[in-house]
Design a protein around this motif. Structure first.
Motif, PDB file in Angstrom:
ATOM      1  N   VAL A 180       0.865  -0.960  -0.007  1.00  0.00           N
ATOM      2  CA  VAL A 180       0.146   0.062  -0.215  1.00  0.00           C
ATOM      3  C   VAL A 180       0.488   1.129  -0.044  1.00  0.00           C
ATOM      4  O   VAL A 180       1.920   1.450   0.738  1.00  0.00           O
ATOM      5  CB  VAL A 180      -0.697  -0.018   1.631  1.00  0.00           C
ATOM      6  CG1 VAL A 180      -1.577  -1.215   0.746  1.00  0.00           C
ATOM      7  CG2 VAL A 180      -0.185   0.031   2.783  1.00  0.00           C
ATOM      8  N   ALA A 181       0.699   1.650  -0.473  1.00  0.00           N
ATOM      9  CA  ALA A 181       0.766   3.242  -0.900  1.00  0.00           C
ATOM     10  C   ALA A 181       0.617   4.522  -0.796  1.00  0.00           C
ATOM     11  O   ALA A 181      -1.292   4.619  -0.830  1.00  0.00           O
ATOM     12  CB  ALA A 181       1.599   3.736  -1.881  1.00  0.00           C
ATOM     13  N   PRO A 182       0.976   5.963  -0.353  1.00  0.00           N
ATOM     14  CA  PRO A 182      -0.844   7.619  -0.669  1.00  0.00           C
ATOM     15  C   PRO A 182      -1.358   7.233  -2.153  1.00  0.00           C
ATOM     16  O   PRO A 182      -0.511   6.782  -2.926  1.00  0.00           O
ATOM     17  CB  PRO A 182       0.337   7.813  -1.074  1.00  0.00           C
ATOM     18  CG  PRO A 182       2.166   7.902   0.343  1.00  0.00           C
ATOM     19  CD  PRO A 182       1.792   6.489  -0.508  1.00  0.00           C
ATOM     20  N   PRO A 183      -2.160   7.893  -2.243  1.00  0.00           N
ATOM     21  CA  PRO A 183      -2.668   7.669  -3.495  1.00  0.00           C
ATOM     22  C   PRO A 183      -1.644   8.491  -4.967  1.00  0.00           C
ATOM     23  O   PRO A 183      -0.933   9.593  -4.511  1.00  0.00           O
ATOM     24  CB  PRO A 183      -4.216   8.259  -3.654  1.00  0.00           C
ATOM     25  CG  PRO A 183      -4.359   8.140  -2.097  1.00  0.00           C
ATOM     26  CD  PRO A 183      -3.131   8.223  -1.714  1.00  0.00           C
ATOM     27  N   GLY A 184      -2.123   7.890  -5.961  1.00  0.00           N
ATOM     28  CA  GLY A 184      -1.457   8.012  -7.286  1.00  0.00           C
ATOM     29  C   GLY A 184      -1.769   7.914  -8.123  1.00  0.00           C
ATOM     30  O   GLY A 184      -2.654   6.623  -8.429  1.00  0.00           O
ATOM     31  N   PRO A 185      -1.415   8.001  -9.542  1.00  0.00           N
ATOM     32  CA  PRO A 185      -2.004   6.670 -11.129  1.00  0.00           C
ATOM     33  C   PRO A 185      -1.157   5.581 -10.408  1.00  0.00           C
ATOM     34  O   PRO A 185      -0.068   5.803 -10.029  1.00  0.00           O
ATOM     35  CB  PRO A 185      -0.647   7.727 -11.622  1.00  0.00           C
ATOM     36  CG  PRO A 185      -0.181   9.259 -11.917  1.00  0.00           C
ATOM     37  CD  PRO A 185      -0.058   9.101  -9.826  1.00  0.00           C
ATOM     38  N   PRO A 186      -2.443   4.877 -10.592  1.00  0.00           N
ATOM     39  CA  PRO A 186      -2.143   3.151 -10.798  1.00  0.00           C
ATOM     40  C   PRO A 186      -1.551   2.854 -11.706  1.00  0.00           C
ATOM     41  O   PRO A 186      -1.015   3.619 -12.274  1.00  0.00           O
ATOM     42  CB  PRO A 186      -3.229   2.885 -10.726  1.00  0.00           C
ATOM     43  CG  PRO A 186      -4.280   3.770 -11.252  1.00  0.00           C
ATOM     44  CD  PRO A 186      -4.015   5.404 -11.087  1.00  0.00           C
ATOM     45  N   PRO A 187      -0.572   1.431 -10.472  1.00  0.00           N
ATOM     46  CA  PRO A 187       0.200   0.820 -12.345  1.00  0.00           C
ATOM     47  C   PRO A 187      -0.611   0.936 -13.723  1.00  0.00           C
ATOM     48  O   PRO A 187      -1.642   0.851 -13.514  1.00  0.00           O
ATOM     49  CB  PRO A 187       0.925  -0.541 -11.275  1.00  0.00           C
ATOM     50  CG  PRO A 187      -0.147  -0.201  -9.960  1.00  0.00           C
ATOM     51  CD  PRO A 187      -1.052   0.827  -9.935  1.00  0.00           C
ATOM     52  N   ALA A 188       0.096   0.903 -14.594  1.00  0.00           N
ATOM     53  CA  ALA A 188      -0.457   0.806 -15.811  1.00  0.00           C
ATOM     54  C   ALA A 188      -1.402  -0.934 -16.059  1.00  0.00           C
ATOM     55  O   ALA A 188      -0.749  -1.971 -15.543  1.00  0.00           O
ATOM     56  CB  ALA A 188       0.651   0.398 -17.079  1.00  0.00           C
ATOM     57  N   HIS A 246      -9.292  -3.280 -14.191  1.00  0.00           N
ATOM     58  CA  HIS A 246      -8.774  -1.821 -14.180  1.00  0.00           C
ATOM     59  C   HIS A 246      -9.200  -0.842 -14.352  1.00  0.00           C
ATOM     60  O   HIS A 246     -10.257  -0.451 -15.354  1.00  0.00           O
ATOM     61  CB  HIS A 246      -7.088  -2.166 -14.736  1.00  0.00           C
ATOM     62  CG  HIS A 246      -6.388  -1.552 -13.794  1.00  0.00           C
ATOM     63  ND1 HIS A 246      -6.484   0.453 -14.544  1.00  0.00           N
ATOM     64  CD2 HIS A 246      -4.924  -1.257 -13.776  1.00  0.00           C
ATOM     65  CE1 HIS A 246      -5.635   0.995 -14.345  1.00  0.00           C
ATOM     66  NE2 HIS A 246      -4.439  -0.207 -13.649  1.00  0.00           N
ATOM     67  N   VAL A 247      -9.293   0.456 -13.108  1.00  0.00           N
ATOM     68  CA  VAL A 247      -9.773   1.267 -13.684  1.00  0.00           C
ATOM     69  C   VAL A 247      -9.526   1.974 -14.985  1.00  0.00           C
ATOM     70  O   VAL A 247     -10.165   2.966 -15.453  1.00  0.00           O
ATOM     71  CB  VAL A 247      -9.092   2.217 -12.527  1.00  0.00           C
ATOM     72  CG1 VAL A 247      -7.689   2.976 -12.403  1.00  0.00           C
ATOM     73  CG2 VAL A 247     -10.459   3.808 -12.374  1.00  0.00           C
ATOM     74  N   ALA A 248      -8.430   1.604 -15.113  1.00  0.00           N
ATOM     75  CA  ALA A 248      -8.151   2.595 -16.434  1.00  0.00           C
ATOM     76  C   ALA A 248      -8.942   1.831 -18.147  1.00  0.00           C
ATOM     77  O   ALA A 248      -8.965   2.706 -18.991  1.00  0.00           O
ATOM     78  CB  ALA A 248      -6.710   1.831 -17.160  1.00  0.00           C
ATOM     79  N   GLU A 249      -9.848   0.229 -17.420  1.00  0.00           N
ATOM     80  CA  GLU A 249     -10.606   0.101 -18.525  1.00  0.00           C
ATOM     81  C   GLU A 249     -11.893   0.715 -18.952  1.00  0.00           C
ATOM     82  O   GLU A 249     -12.948   1.350 -17.604  1.00  0.00           O
ATOM     83  CB  GLU A 249     -10.620  -1.698 -18.492  1.00  0.00           C
ATOM     84  CG  GLU A 249      -8.353  -2.172 -18.419  1.00  0.00           C
ATOM     85  CD  GLU A 249      -9.308  -3.378 -18.162  1.00  0.00           C
ATOM     86  OE1 GLU A 249      -7.636  -4.082 -18.761  1.00  0.00           O
ATOM     87  OE2 GLU A 249      -9.945  -4.062 -17.227  1.00  0.00           O
ATOM     88  N   PRO A 250     -13.024   0.882 -19.965  1.00  0.00           N
ATOM     89  CA  PRO A 250     -14.554   0.845 -20.029  1.00  0.00           C
ATOM     90  C   PRO A 250     -15.025   0.525 -19.345  1.00  0.00           C
ATOM     91  O   PRO A 250     -15.725   1.032 -18.454  1.00  0.00           O
ATOM     92  CB  PRO A 250     -14.151   1.175 -21.499  1.00  0.00           C
ATOM     93  CG  PRO A 250     -13.076   0.682 -22.403  1.00  0.00           C
ATOM     94  CD  PRO A 250     -12.173  -0.162 -21.168  1.00  0.00           C
ATOM     95  N   ALA A 251     -14.970  -1.242 -19.214  1.00  0.00           N
ATOM     96  CA  ALA A 251     -16.144  -1.614 -18.136  1.00  0.00           C
ATOM     97  C   ALA A 251     -16.081  -1.057 -16.946  1.00  0.00           C
ATOM     98  O   ALA A 251     -16.897  -0.607 -15.816  1.00  0.00           O
ATOM     99  CB  ALA A 251     -15.597  -2.720 -18.639  1.00  0.00           C
TER     100      ALA A 251
END
Length: 317
Positions: A180-188, A246-251
């Motif tokens: 866990v880490a502070p919020p930031g851009p998630p891994p690709a 993944h949050v980056a995916e449309p669904a």
């Protein structure tokens, strides 16, 4: 200066083993902490860049202190996970025999996973809890307890003898650990990802079903759901959800937006590479084959969005 990463200590815990398997540990300064809450606190106060904690065991289920801790403020997110096969051994100071064991100690999950063996082989021993399996081994080395249930590496670390190895009641148990880490851009996105969220909803008929439907209609598989009480509100709960995608995916993006609209609160706890399964793997259960992964295919969602845009513009029927 090397990156500092905290973990549930002391050294020789299963958590340290999990952390050492992650690329983030390479070249980092590993900082042991006494308990998972202390790990999360260290990440929040900035004394470390990230922290590794156990989050779920295949026999005993989720770790409540970690689930609750992830929902405190400031926010934290999971950036990676690791799986460790859990193997327990009974260890003692040199010269101690089974007949001389009056006390045996371990972490809560260590005791839970060896309870049957202890009852059968050490029926008269007092079972005590420690902050971690490795700390229990250290306490045995210091003479505070007679025996510990811990990973075999802890015996080497503290100069103890292993009386009996592989004492788990359910061989093959696996524990999942979260970095866990502070919020930031998630891994690709990797095509084999997990998204973890927590949501609350009004206590009315069908409210939870409505939230889950937002995931189901988009072909998103829920791999874990667990409720935890909201500490300052009587009879209301956080629902922790692990989902494929993944949050980056449309669904997943559409689903999260819908949950934000429909839930009382939603907490995004990270999208990260899934450990232990190859991308596209489908498991067939006794109930029959799983839903095809193509239902949540990003290309299919992109095509559907183009079609919808064309409908709205009047260019197709």
């Amino acid at each position: 200066m090397p990156t500092r990463i905290a973990f549930l200590g002391p050294h020789a815990t299963f958590t340290e083993q999990a952390l050492l398997s992650l690329p983030e540990a390479s070249g980092a300064e590993l900082v042991p902490c006494a308990g998972s809450p202390a790990v999360l606190a260290a990440v929040r106060d900035g004394s470390v860049a990230a922290g590794c904690v156990p989050i779920e065991n295949s026999v005993e289920g989720a770790v409540p202190a970690v689930l609750d801790g992830l929902l405190s403020d400031p926010p934290l997110v999971i950036i990676r996970e690791a799986l460790v096969a859990v193997r327990f051994a009974l260890m003692v100071r040199p010269g101690t025999t089974a007949a001389g064991i009056r006390t045996v100690a371990s972490h809560t999950h260590g005791i839970a996973q060896t309870r049957g063996w202890i009852a059968a082989h050490l029926p008269d021993a007092e079972v005590l809890l420690s902050t971690s399996t490795a700390e229990a081994a250290a306490q045995v080395a210091r003479g505070e307890f007679d025996a510990a249930v811990a990973a075999p590496i802890a015996a080497e670390q503290h100069g103890l003898d292993v009386l009996t190895d592989d004492i788990a009641d359910n061989p093959g148990a696996v524990t999942r650990f979260a970095l866990v880490a502070p919020p930031g851009p998630p891994p690709a996105p990797t095509g084999n990802d997990r998204t973890t969220i927590a949501v609350t909803t009004q206590n009315r008929p069908g409210a939870l079903l409505g939230l889950l439907t937002e995931l189901a209609v988009r072909g998103i598989d829920i791999t874990r759901i667990e409720s935890r009480p909201i500490k300052d509100v009587h009879a209301e709960y956080w629902f922790h959800l692990d989902c494929t995608g993944h949050v980056a995916e449309p669904a997943m993006g559409e689903a999260l937006a819908a949950l934000h609209r429909r839930s009382s609160r939603v907490r995004f706890l990270g999208s990260f590479p899934r450990a232990g399964k190859a991308a596209g793997t489908v498991t067939e259960s006794a109930a029959g084959p799983a839903v095809p992964l193509g239902e949540s295919d990003p290309a299919g969602f992109a095509a559907a969005q183009e079609w919808l845009a064309a409908l709205r513009s009047g260019s197709v029927a």
